[in-house]
Design a protein around this motif. Sequence first.
Motif, PDB file in Angstrom:
ATOM      1  N   ASN A  56       0.843  -1.205   0.000  1.00  0.00           N
ATOM      2  CA  ASN A  56       0.000   0.000   0.000  1.00  0.00           C
ATOM      3  C   ASN A  56       0.877   1.252   0.000  1.00  0.00           C
ATOM      4  O   ASN A  56       1.264   1.740   1.057  1.00  0.00           O
ATOM      5  N   MET A  57       1.238   1.745  -1.215  1.00  0.00           N
ATOM      6  CA  MET A  57       2.075   2.948  -1.315  1.00  0.00           C
ATOM      7  C   MET A  57       1.413   3.945  -2.257  1.00  0.00           C
ATOM      8  O   MET A  57       0.723   3.543  -3.201  1.00  0.00           O
ATOM      9  N   LEU A  63       1.473  -3.802  -6.046  1.00  0.00           N
ATOM     10  CA  LEU A  63       1.216  -4.792  -7.112  1.00  0.00           C
ATOM     11  C   LEU A  63       1.768  -4.312  -8.452  1.00  0.00           C
ATOM     12  O   LEU A  63       2.329  -5.095  -9.227  1.00  0.00           O
ATOM     13  N   GLU A  64       1.608  -2.998  -8.727  1.00  0.00           N
ATOM     14  CA  GLU A  64       2.147  -2.457  -9.989  1.00  0.00           C
ATOM     15  C   GLU A  64       3.680  -2.542  -9.992  1.00  0.00           C
ATOM     16  O   GLU A  64       4.297  -2.919 -10.998  1.00  0.00           O
ATOM     17  N   MET A  80       6.004  -9.813  -0.436  1.00  0.00           N
ATOM     18  CA  MET A  80       4.984  -8.761  -0.356  1.00  0.00           C
ATOM     19  C   MET A  80       4.578  -8.568   1.102  1.00  0.00           C
ATOM     20  O   MET A  80       4.311  -9.534   1.817  1.00  0.00           O
ATOM     21  N   ILE A  81       4.570  -7.282   1.548  1.00  0.00           N
ATOM     22  CA  ILE A  81       4.162  -6.971   2.929  1.00  0.00           C
ATOM     23  C   ILE A  81       2.938  -6.052   2.851  1.00  0.00           C
ATOM     24  O   ILE A  81       2.973  -5.035   2.143  1.00  0.00           O
ATOM     25  N   THR A  82       1.874  -6.400   3.538  1.00  0.00           N
ATOM     26  CA  THR A  82       0.632  -5.632   3.393  1.00  0.00           C
ATOM     27  C   THR A  82      -0.141  -5.546   4.703  1.00  0.00           C
ATOM     28  O   THR A  82      -0.057  -6.441   5.533  1.00  0.00           O
ATOM     29  N   LYS A  83      -0.882  -4.441   4.846  1.00  0.00           N
ATOM     30  CA  LYS A  83      -1.797  -4.316   5.997  1.00  0.00           C
ATOM     31  C   LYS A  83      -3.071  -5.076   5.708  1.00  0.00           C
ATOM     32  O   LYS A  83      -3.772  -5.529   6.594  1.00  0.00           O
ATOM     33  N   MET A  90      -3.974 -10.944  -2.169  1.00  0.00           N
ATOM     34  CA  MET A  90      -3.173 -12.168  -2.024  1.00  0.00           C
ATOM     35  C   MET A  90      -3.113 -12.933  -3.342  1.00  0.00           C
ATOM     36  O   MET A  90      -2.054 -13.378  -3.771  1.00  0.00           O
ATOM     37  N   GLU A  91      -4.292 -13.069  -3.966  1.00  0.00           N
ATOM     38  CA  GLU A  91      -4.351 -13.853  -5.220  1.00  0.00           C
ATOM     39  C   GLU A  91      -3.507 -13.214  -6.312  1.00  0.00           C
ATOM     40  O   GLU A  91      -2.792 -13.888  -7.047  1.00  0.00           O
ATOM     41  N   GLU A  92      -3.611 -11.866  -6.432  1.00  0.00           N
ATOM     42  CA  GLU A  92      -2.802 -11.150  -7.425  1.00  0.00           C
ATOM     43  C   GLU A  92      -1.308 -11.375  -7.181  1.00  0.00           C
ATOM     44  O   GLU A  92      -0.551 -11.681  -8.090  1.00  0.00           O
TER      45      GLU A  92
END
Length: 517
Positions: A56-57, A63-64, A80-83, A90-92
């Motif tokens: 999330n940036m 993802l991009e 990948m690190i995500t809130k 996740m699937e992407e």
Amino acid sequence: MNTINILWVDDEIDLLKPHILFLEQKQYKVTTCKSGTEALEIINDTNFDIVFLDENMPGLTGLETLNEIKEKRANLPIVMITKSEEEYIMEEAIGNKIADYLIKPVNPNQILLSLKKNLDHSRLVSEKTTSNYQQEFRKIAMDLAMVNSYEEWVDLYQKLIYWELQLEDIEDVGMTEILESQKNEANLQFGKFIEKVYPKWFNGNEDAPTMSHTLFKDKIVPEISDKQPTILVVIDNLRYDQWKAFEPIVNNYYKKTSESAFYSILPTATQYARNAIFSGLMPSDMEKLFPQYWKNDTDDGGKNLHEEDFLNTQLKRLGLQNLKTEYHKITNLKSGKKLVENFKSLKNNDLTVVVYNFVDMLSHSKTEMEVVKELASNDKAYRSLTVSWFKNSPLLEMIQQAQQLGFKLILTTDHGTINVKNPSKVIGDRDTSLNLRYKTGRSLTYEDKDVVVAKDPKAIHLPSITMSSSFIFAKGDMFLAYPNNFNHYVSYYRNTYQHGGVSLEEMIIPFVVMNPK
């Protein structure tokens, strides 16, 4: 140890200072940046071992950025690190082949574990596998001295295959050589075991395993029902380790309900073992009851032309002549593709039998073609070649279609094969059979220690071509060679895959029952 280079991309990188210090204390080198755009510039100029990427940036999203990095460096591991725990993210990420996925807040140990998993994985697995096998080695050596029943031999052989496949993925030549010597020792003992007990398996007093001629009645018939179509696939010449190598591919479509081993009859050759499966009879009984279908070694013409006739006689004998059955033998790519095209028409059968001849062709072409000798120079390469073939074969397409149509799948073989290394001299007359792993004929002269001898073929239910015919079966990795033109013959056949003799690889073979996923 080389320093590991990490790129950590997060718009709130300042908050991760403690994590970065922790990694630097562990001797990792960490480069940081705050956006996807910046990350892509840095990756152009520097080689990294791994990237930690915030999902999330602002600007380019995680993802991009992931997609752009993968275009530049397809093999660079990205964590990948995500809130967010949203499924689509996740699937992407997983679809784009990320190395790992961590949910914020992450603690330093999670990061360390992810690094070890992705960068030290092969070293750690290699060390663990080696130490586990070293422990198991002693146990197998003790088992070898004690093993004394057909069930124990199956267990021991399966254990050896398990370790062979485990050690295949690590680059430790020493361990592989130790396992190889253990397999040779096992085959030496197995030869003695078969010599002692094989004739007793036919006298009715001794507990006998399921063998080629009892397989259909014992194991296949109980699986057939009118509620579900069944496809029985007999892959010619398939060893147990080859099955284990491509099993994961079949598992994408089918789940296993049972797996067991059975014993091929002697000789472990197609005309004997496969005809025995389909007729439910031993060769001497086939010769006596169905002379029109049976051919001996010295007779002219194809020896496996009547499997379907044998199958029909067995079904009749078992009171199953009303089963709707179809038999197909696939000996080339064209006939395989044709069956795939017409596969849907099989769903109304109770039992569809498919005999698939590829592995046999592979072992024969290894003998005759230098290029295949190169491609299958040892058992590891031979397994790998089998997997490559299977992935791209009409047989896999049949299995996929069978799954979609709800077929039960039974997968088995008629005998295995062994890579022959050591010649053993044999002398026979003009009418002696030609196979390299067994001979039948009059007045054979041979090295006693290298073969299992059947002076009276009738005692093991084999036909006698003449009154004084006997059979000999090569043990272990021996192959039988005539003294004339000996050196040429030996160099031509050494390190080729042959069958017909007595070895774990040829005699102990898989029988697998699966249901569609």
